[in-house]
Design a protein around this motif. Structure first.
Motif, PDB file in Angstrom:
ATOM      1  N   ARG A  68      16.691  62.470  61.347  1.00  0.00           N
ATOM      2  CA  ARG A  68      15.626  63.462  61.335  1.00  0.00           C
ATOM      3  C   ARG A  68      16.196  64.822  60.957  1.00  0.00           C
ATOM      4  O   ARG A  68      17.286  65.211  61.395  1.00  0.00           O
ATOM      5  CB  ARG A  68      14.958  63.514  62.694  1.00  0.00           C
ATOM      6  N   ILE A  69      15.452  65.579  60.125  1.00  0.00           N
ATOM      7  CA  ILE A  69      15.911  66.885  59.662  1.00  0.00           C
ATOM      8  C   ILE A  69      15.794  67.908  60.781  1.00  0.00           C
ATOM      9  O   ILE A  69      14.711  68.074  61.381  1.00  0.00           O
ATOM     10  CB  ILE A  69      15.102  67.331  58.428  1.00  0.00           C
ATOM     11  N   ILE A  70      16.896  68.597  61.064  1.00  0.00           N
ATOM     12  CA  ILE A  70      16.937  69.643  62.087  1.00  0.00           C
ATOM     13  C   ILE A  70      16.776  71.012  61.436  1.00  0.00           C
ATOM     14  O   ILE A  70      16.088  71.897  61.963  1.00  0.00           O
ATOM     15  CB  ILE A  70      18.243  69.583  62.891  1.00  0.00           C
ATOM     16  N   ALA A  71      17.409  71.199  60.287  1.00  0.00           N
ATOM     17  CA  ALA A  71      17.337  72.486  59.587  1.00  0.00           C
ATOM     18  C   ALA A  71      17.281  72.224  58.088  1.00  0.00           C
ATOM     19  O   ALA A  71      18.027  71.382  57.559  1.00  0.00           O
ATOM     20  CB  ALA A  71      18.522  73.360  59.944  1.00  0.00           C
ATOM     21  N   HIS A  72      16.404  72.948  57.407  1.00  0.00           N
ATOM     22  CA  HIS A  72      16.236  72.743  55.964  1.00  0.00           C
ATOM     23  C   HIS A  72      15.623  74.006  55.385  1.00  0.00           C
ATOM     24  O   HIS A  72      14.941  74.757  56.075  1.00  0.00           O
ATOM     25  CB  HIS A  72      15.323  71.537  55.714  1.00  0.00           C
ATOM     26  N   ASP A  73      15.873  74.249  54.122  1.00  0.00           N
ATOM     27  CA  ASP A  73      15.292  75.442  53.516  1.00  0.00           C
ATOM     28  C   ASP A  73      13.784  75.291  53.344  1.00  0.00           C
ATOM     29  O   ASP A  73      13.070  76.280  53.164  1.00  0.00           O
ATOM     30  CB  ASP A  73      15.949  75.735  52.157  1.00  0.00           C
ATOM     31  N   ILE A  74      13.272  74.074  53.426  1.00  0.00           N
ATOM     32  CA  ILE A  74      11.825  73.841  53.381  1.00  0.00           C
ATOM     33  C   ILE A  74      11.351  73.619  54.819  1.00  0.00           C
ATOM     34  O   ILE A  74      11.625  72.572  55.426  1.00  0.00           O
ATOM     35  CB  ILE A  74      11.481  72.624  52.499  1.00  0.00           C
ATOM     36  N   ASN A  75      10.661  74.600  55.403  1.00  0.00           N
ATOM     37  CA  ASN A  75      10.241  74.550  56.810  1.00  0.00           C
ATOM     38  C   ASN A  75       9.326  73.366  57.106  1.00  0.00           C
ATOM     39  O   ASN A  75       9.342  72.806  58.209  1.00  0.00           O
ATOM     40  CB  ASN A  75       9.519  75.846  57.210  1.00  0.00           C
ATOM     41  N   GLU A  76       8.553  72.962  56.122  1.00  0.00           N
ATOM     42  CA  GLU A  76       7.613  71.870  56.343  1.00  0.00           C
ATOM     43  C   GLU A  76       8.327  70.589  56.743  1.00  0.00           C
ATOM     44  O   GLU A  76       7.837  69.821  57.588  1.00  0.00           O
ATOM     45  CB  GLU A  76       6.784  71.658  55.077  1.00  0.00           C
ATOM     46  N   LEU A  77       9.499  70.358  56.139  1.00  0.00           N
ATOM     47  CA  LEU A  77      10.265  69.156  56.470  1.00  0.00           C
ATOM     48  C   LEU A  77      10.763  69.197  57.913  1.00  0.00           C
ATOM     49  O   LEU A  77      10.867  68.155  58.581  1.00  0.00           O
ATOM     50  CB  LEU A  77      11.440  68.993  55.499  1.00  0.00           C
ATOM     51  N   VAL A  78      11.060  70.409  58.394  1.00  0.00           N
ATOM     52  CA  VAL A  78      11.516  70.562  59.774  1.00  0.00           C
ATOM     53  C   VAL A  78      10.336  70.382  60.722  1.00  0.00           C
ATOM     54  O   VAL A  78      10.421  69.678  61.750  1.00  0.00           O
ATOM     55  CB  VAL A  78      12.182  71.929  59.978  1.00  0.00           C
ATOM     56  N   MET A  79       9.215  71.005  60.392  1.00  0.00           N
ATOM     57  CA  MET A  79       8.061  70.966  61.277  1.00  0.00           C
ATOM     58  C   MET A  79       7.479  69.546  61.407  1.00  0.00           C
ATOM     59  O   MET A  79       7.016  69.137  62.471  1.00  0.00           O
ATOM     60  CB  MET A  79       6.974  71.903  60.762  1.00  0.00           C
TER      61      MET A  79
END
Length: 298
Positions: free
Chosen positions: A60-71
């Motif tokens: 699971r993504i914890i941090a990414h430049d695309i906030n939607e993927l994190v949310m």
């Protein structure tokens, strides 16, 4: 990593137990940190046109430049194109490098576990950008190699001309000499001849040797011509002398023939004379009446 009920944002929770004197857990100290902080950190890091991202051991993504993927809690293991790479990353406890595809774009990515957490940082980079410098260097090297080849060909051509030029001139000169023409100017220009004679290498030495041979042949032929002229002159004199001797011999033979004819005629007259006329006294008189011929010679 949870969603905050108050802010609705993804929050990272840190917690530690609270123990009493008997080391019994009597409580928990917890603090929540906005997960967007980590996304801000990775967003500030550029790897070409890409940014690193952080995942947990579940993908699971914890941090990414695309906030939607994190949310949305996007799970990289659900991406078929990246699944094999993510499985290798979460299963490894060491740093490594791999490849995966995203929307038909090939990427090269490194990964490393973050100490003290169950997270993994992934640093992707487009393959085209990764090898851009190499491609550029290859192009430059190709141009340099092409330039070097062209320069080598030019140098080879000039060297070949410098070597073959004098050889061609020497061939023309020797061919002309073999046909009996010793005039070097008929086979090569004055400029070519002087350039050949001024060379300080083996070709120059050969050219000077051929030039010396040519001069010696000219001198020898000149001496032979002088000798032939002398022989021809002497032969002319001998021929004239022989002609004079032949003329004198012919005149002497004519005189001798005349004397012989006269003597034969006289003998016939004597034979026809009567016996009494053969008396020595008459014979003496008859001989006295024969004219005396004197032969001349040269």
């Amino acid at each position: 990593l949870i969603v905050s009920k108050t802010s609705g944002k993804m929050t990272v929770m840190y917690s530690v137990p609270i123990n009493n004197a008997n080391d019994d857990v009597i409580g928990v100290l917890a603090i929540g940190i906005d997960a967007g902080v980590f996304s801000d950190i990775v967003r500030d890091v550029n790897i070409g046109s890409e940014h690193p991202f952080i995942i947990d051991l579940d993908g699971r993504i914890i941090a990414h430049d695309i906030n939607e993927l994190v949310m949305t809690g996007h799970n990289m293991l659900e991406d078929e194109q990246a699944k094999s790479f993510i499985e290798s990353a979460v299963a490894s406890t060491e740093t490594g490098v791999g490849k995966y595809t995203r929307e038909e774009e090939k990427l090269i990515a490194g990964y490393a576990p973050i100490k003290g957490t169950h997270w993994i940082v992934v640093t992707p980079m487009k393959e085209s950008e990764a090898f851009e410098g190499i491609v550029y260097m290859r192009s430059r090297l190709s141009l340099l190699m092409l330039a070097a080849i062209i320069l080598a060909l030019i140098l080879a051509y000039r060297i070949a001309r410098r070597v073959s030029g004098p050889i061609v001139i020497l061939k023309k000169i020797t061919d002309s000499m073999s046909k009996g023409n010793l005039m070097i100017s008929d086979a090569a220009t004055e400029e070519e001849t002087q350039a050949l004679l001024k060379r300080v290498d083996e070709l120059g030495e050969l050219g000077r040797s051929v030039n010396t041979l040519n001069h010696n042949l000219i001198e020898t032929l000149s001496n032979i011509k002088i000798a032939v002229d002398k022989v021809a002159h002497n032969a002319t004199l001998i021929n004239k002398t022989a002609s004079s001797v032949a003329d004198g011999a012919s005149q002497q033979a004519s005189a001798t023939q005349e004397i012989t004819s006269t003597a034969a005629h006289a003998t016939i007259n004597v034979q026809n004379t009567p016996f009494r006329m053969r008396h020595p006294r008459f014979v003496k008189r008859a001989r006295a009446s024969i004219p005396v011929q004197t032969a001349t010679s040269m």
